[in-house]
Write an enzyme that holds these catalytic residues in place. Sequence first.
Site, PDB file in Angstrom:
ATOM      1  N   SER A  33      -6.015   4.637   9.605  1.00 24.46           N
ATOM      2  CA  SER A  33      -6.815   4.521   8.385  1.00 24.46           C
ATOM      3  C   SER A  33      -6.213   3.448   7.455  1.00 24.46           C
ATOM      4  CB  SER A  33      -6.846   5.889   7.691  1.00 24.46           C
ATOM      5  OG  SER A  33      -7.295   5.794   6.369  1.00 24.46           O
ATOM      6  N   LYS A  65      -7.521  -0.808   6.998  1.00 24.38           N
ATOM      7  CA  LYS A  65      -7.937  -1.364   5.692  1.00 24.38           C
ATOM      8  C   LYS A  65      -7.103  -2.583   5.337  1.00 24.38           C
ATOM      9  CE  LYS A  65      -7.746   2.624   3.539  1.00 24.38           C
ATOM     10  NZ  LYS A  65      -8.097   4.019   3.737  1.00 24.38           N
ATOM     11  N   ARG A  88     -12.715  13.609   7.550  1.00 25.69           N
ATOM     12  CA  ARG A  88     -11.426  14.312   7.756  1.00 25.69           C
ATOM     13  C   ARG A  88     -11.121  15.245   6.599  1.00 25.69           C
ATOM     14  NH1 ARG A  88      -7.732   9.484   7.887  1.00 25.69           N
ATOM     15  NH2 ARG A  88      -6.104  11.012   7.594  1.00 25.69           N
ATOM     16  N   ASP A 108     -13.591   3.547   8.694  1.00 24.90           N
ATOM     17  CA  ASP A 108     -12.550   4.371   8.067  1.00 24.90           C
ATOM     18  C   ASP A 108     -13.131   5.152   6.890  1.00 24.90           C
ATOM     19  OD1 ASP A 108      -9.859   5.307   7.315  1.00 24.90           O
ATOM     20  OD2 ASP A 108     -10.246   4.060   5.568  1.00 24.90           O
ATOM     21  N   HIS A 166       0.859  -1.189   0.000  1.00 17.89           N
ATOM     22  CA  HIS A 166       0.000   0.000   0.000  1.00 17.89           C
ATOM     23  C   HIS A 166       0.892   1.235   0.000  1.00 17.89           C
ATOM     24  CE1 HIS A 166      -3.993   1.783   0.794  1.00 17.89           C
ATOM     25  NE2 HIS A 166      -3.323   2.719   1.417  1.00 17.89           N
TER      26      HIS A 166
HETATM   27  N1  URA Z   1      -4.459   6.860   2.706  1.00 16.09           N
HETATM   28  C1  URA Z   1      -5.437   6.329   3.474  1.00 16.09           C
HETATM   29  O1  URA Z   1      -5.961   5.278   3.179  1.00 16.09           O
HETATM   30  N2  URA Z   1      -5.813   7.015   4.575  1.00 16.09           N
HETATM   31  C2  URA Z   1      -5.250   8.165   4.948  1.00 16.09           C
HETATM   32  O2  URA Z   1      -5.625   8.711   5.972  1.00 16.09           O
HETATM   33  C3  URA Z   1      -4.239   8.704   4.146  1.00 16.09           C
HETATM   34  C4  URA Z   1      -3.852   8.017   3.020  1.00 16.09           C
END
Ligand code: URA
Length: 432
Positions: A182, A186, A167, A160, A81
Amino acid sequence: MNIQEIIAKKRDKRELSKEEIEYFVTNYTNGTILDYQAAALTMAIYINGMTEEETTNLTLAMAHSGDILDLSEFGTVVDKHSTGGIGDKVTLILAPIIASLGIPVAKMSGRGLGYTGGTIDKLESIPGYQTNISIEEFRKNVGKIGISLMGQTLNLAPADKKLYALRDTIAATESIPLISSSIMSKKIAAGANKIVLDVTCGSGAFMKDLDQATRLAETMKKIGELAKKETICVLTPMEEPLGETVGNALEVIEAVEALQGKISEDVQEVILTLGAYMIKLAGRGDDIEENKQKMLMQIQNGKALQKLKELIEAQGGDIAYIENLELLPKAKYVMPVVSIKYGYVKTLNAKNVGEISMYLGAGRIKKEDSIDPTVGISLKKKIGDKVEENEVLAYVYANSEEKGKEAVRQLAECYEIVTEKVEKQSSILKVI
Ligand code: URA
């Protein structure tokens, strides 16, 4: 327990308990806690921070707020990621290389918000490619060809999803506990056993300097350790965009060319480093330099490109477009940005390039927005490159003449050209 007390506690810089964090996440997900209350708590977290324990508890509560994908039938699954960058086509190149080495790639991604689409949007520029396949088909593809890249159909980390969108509207994005929880929530929900993170740093990233990026990386690594998901972070610069192109179909073309062996130096270094650590975490080789050589071999012998074609075919895409990239849909106007002076490129602000590609229609602000796969930017000169007077710096791909002209004007301003020689920046800042 009530939300007012929880907000007051964080406002007064006190530590939240596991139960309080779980109460907030559960009740915000089910709608009992309202957006303005969540906004107040989020801003208090943004300002006052969280301890490692609070951040881990927030991550786990968000990961368990919806479905958890079980990929145990495939053995060790290593996920990758990025914390976000401009021109980031890494997954399109890296995933088939890794799968071609017999390491399973089972990746469920969300759509991109921001300057260009995400990996899923980029894949959709290939006519026919289905990103909304069933979970059964996803598993079948991973079992049969070792790879599947699909959109997020399961309800992964819904807390999230709500919090990230919130946010964004209240200027609370660039916070280490909020970003790390966050991302890691995931990844945990998406079934990864081990995780390699590309933590970007610079004008086009959430983290603007190396100290902040290091703290973000250390926080995510610690969460991974506490959640028993071994995590390695590779810190990469994002002062200028990665590689040559910014846009959706344009990045698919760059990715296919990379798998054919025509790969820019910065993309190659980032791909090889991330991949070498994925191979290590998958238990397939501890020597990082040797792992990089194995990856290069998969490009040279054509097996990585073959794997990409198998993926596209298995998900309904037409590989004729990959075999002949000229067939991919094209923007109506291709306009050059020309240098007015001789010298060396000193800066090429990634954030500004991202904003221009967004203006052309390559990205989306709200998730309902549609994106134009054909528009974007191709950068012919990057930081450290020598430029002659009247030489082409970049091309703008636009579907409106007016927008194209404006993009050319703005892109010319993104280039700072100086007479003294400029060193190229290293593509890897550090590994944590
Ligand atoms: N990528 C994400 O998935 N969440 C964030 O808060 C910032 C970047």
